[in-house]
Design a protein around this motif. Structure first.
Motif, short mmCIF file in Angstrom:
data_model
loop_
_atom_site.label_atom_id
_atom_site.label_comp_id
_atom_site.label_asym_id
_atom_site.label_seq_id
_atom_site.Cartn_x
_atom_site.Cartn_y
_atom_site.Cartn_z
N ALA A 39 1.27 -1.19 -0.31
CA ALA A 39 0.43 -0.67 -0.16
C ALA A 39 0.47 1.17 0.15
N LEU A 40 2.07 1.30 0.97
CA LEU A 40 3.01 2.51 0.95
C LEU A 40 3.58 2.87 -0.42
N HIS A 41 3.94 1.57 -1.42
CA HIS A 41 4.48 1.60 -2.62
C HIS A 41 3.99 2.67 -3.67
N TRP A 224 -4.32 8.59 -1.80
CA TRP A 224 -3.00 8.61 -0.59
C TRP A 224 -4.42 8.31 0.69
N THR A 225 -4.86 7.43 1.48
CA THR A 225 -5.48 7.12 3.08
C THR A 225 -6.09 8.22 3.55
N ASP A 226 -7.11 8.85 4.18
CA ASP A 226 -7.35 9.31 4.72
C ASP A 226 -6.56 11.40 4.38
N PHE A 227 -5.97 11.74 2.71
CA PHE A 227 -5.90 12.43 2.87
C PHE A 227 -6.61 13.56 1.72
N ILE A 254 -1.17 2.01 7.11
CA ILE A 254 -1.00 1.49 6.16
C ILE A 254 0.68 1.07 6.28
N LYS A 255 0.90 2.30 7.53
CA LYS A 255 3.05 2.70 8.03
C LYS A 255 2.33 2.81 9.33
N TYR A 380 8.46 10.18 4.38
CA TYR A 380 7.27 9.52 4.93
C TYR A 380 6.40 8.66 3.91
N LEU A 381 7.09 8.76 2.68
CA LEU A 381 6.96 7.52 1.94
C LEU A 381 8.20 6.18 1.74
N VAL A 382 8.66 6.37 2.86
CA VAL A 382 9.39 5.55 3.15
C VAL A 382 9.50 4.32 4.21
#
Length: 382
Positions: A39-41, A224-227, A254-255, A380-382
């Motif tokens: 999901a983050l990717h 993006w979730t909740d964004f 997701i993270k 934040y995408l790491v």
């Protein structure tokens, strides 16, 4: 040992591997990416690939991911890659074959997608990773070049009693700084075009900076979730010009960050903070082994890297987040002009480093003209 491309069916095995193999250093930590590792990717870019190393029993012994996107580099748009989640169990033979595999996949990216430059990050005092990836005597080491140091900053309070006092600011005009007429407002739909253009203009001056064309901006807002557009706080000058922005983002679905253990100094801070937190409506800082209740300051862009503008944005963000999150996370670089804005806040800082990796046929990713520029890196995408 078998190395292969992962699919969605490998999600449980990857999550299990990440759970049992934290990143080492003075502050050992891991990312809980359940329920969906990928999901983050997908937040980072549409084009992403993950590889697994498996033993004869099918147990995961290593992972690595490459995310490919458009980025600004050498004053033009290029396809660039982020190399992440590069983790293997200690094994000398596996390490050699793993590095060969990563080099092979980067060569494939250059041939198939025109990607000549990639980047990655590393905890500065992670000695095991440094030895594996940077050791000059290691056979077949990746040709990583140091780019820039930065601090993974976790804000947990304001200095003095005002750090606990609630601020009652209107949501449409969150705060202003009397020393300079900077007004911070929450973004609305009519701000979208100006905000996208501002993000892209600032990112264009940053090596590896994301390209915020209309498609990419809409993709982030919608996937993006909740964004959404309302996540952004905008800094406006006396004439109403956009001079800065930030978008607090709770990526918790997701993270999540899990600290495996705390050094005594940070454990003392946690205990002291938690003793007073309920009295002032602040959430407690989670103990080792539990996910932190944190929020990221994403899409942080400030015109001319002006610390006064950043201070106005930070104060506005803090006033809206302090009662819901124990920690506010962001990334500031070594010698970053924005550091003075944090003087009034209590924080911890984990030293990190960025590295670049370029193909043999390409020149250096960071040349003399761009070495002093702020990196286009999104922690934040790491």
């Amino acid at each position: 040992m078998k190395i292969r491309l992962a699919s969605s069916a490998d999600n449980p095995a990857i999550l299990g591997f990440c759970e049992h193999h934290a990143m080492q250093g003075a502050l050992p930590l891991r990312f809980d990416r359940s329920p969906d590792y990928f999901a983050l990717h997908r937040c980072h870019a549409d084009d992403h690939r993950t590889w697994l190393a498996e033993d004869a029993l099918g147990d995961v012994k290593g992972i690595a991911s490459l995310v490919v996107r458009d980025g600004y580099l050498h004053d033009r748009v290029q396809r660039v890659a982020y190399l992440g989640d590069l983790r293997i169990v200690p094994d000398r033979r596996l390490s050699r074959s793993w590095m060969d595999e990563v080099r092979g996949r980067l060569a494939d990216l250059e041939r198939d997608a025109g990607v000549q430059h990639a980047y990655c990050c590393m905890i500065r005092d992670n000695k095991l990773a440094a030895q594996s990836l940077l050791g000059t005597r290691r056979h077949g080491r990746l040709p990583l070049t140091h780019w820039r140091g930065y601090g993974n900053v976790s804000i947990h309070g304001r200095k003095g009693w005002q750090g606990f006092n609630a601020l009652h600011d209107r949501d449409d005009d969150i705060t202003s700084r009397p020393a300079r007429p900077i007004r911070v407002v929450r973004a609305q739909s009519h701000h979208a075009d100006a905000l996208r253009a501002f993000l892209d203009a600032e990112s264009k001056a940053q090596p590896f900076g994301p390209v915020f064309d209309e498609r990419e901006f809409e993709r982030r807002l919608s996937t993006w979730t909740d964004f959404g557009i309302e996540s952004f706080l905008l800094a406006l000058d006396a004439r109403g010009n956009l001079v800065g922005c930030v978008a607090p983002w709770d990526a918790g679905r997701i993270k999540r960050i899990v600290l495996e253990k705390l050094p005594l100094s940070l454990q003392a801070i946690r205990v002291a903070f938690n003793a007073f937190a309920p009295m002032f409506g602040r959430p407690r800082i989670a103990p080792p082994g539990e996910a932190l209740l944190d929020v990221y300051l994403t899409h942080l862009q400030v015109k001319q890297r002006d610390p006064e503008i950043f201070a106005a944005l930070l104060d506005a963000a803090w006033s809206t987040l302090r009662n819901r999150y124990a920690l506010v996370q962001l990334c500031l670089y070594d010698d970053d002009p924005l550091w003075p804005a944090l003087a009034r806040y209590r924080l911890t800082r984990v030293p990190m480093d960025l590295y670049t990796l370029s193909s043999e046929r390409a020149g250096a990713a960071i040349d003399s003209a761009s070495a002093a520029r702020i990196p286009g890196f999104e922690i934040y995408l790491v």
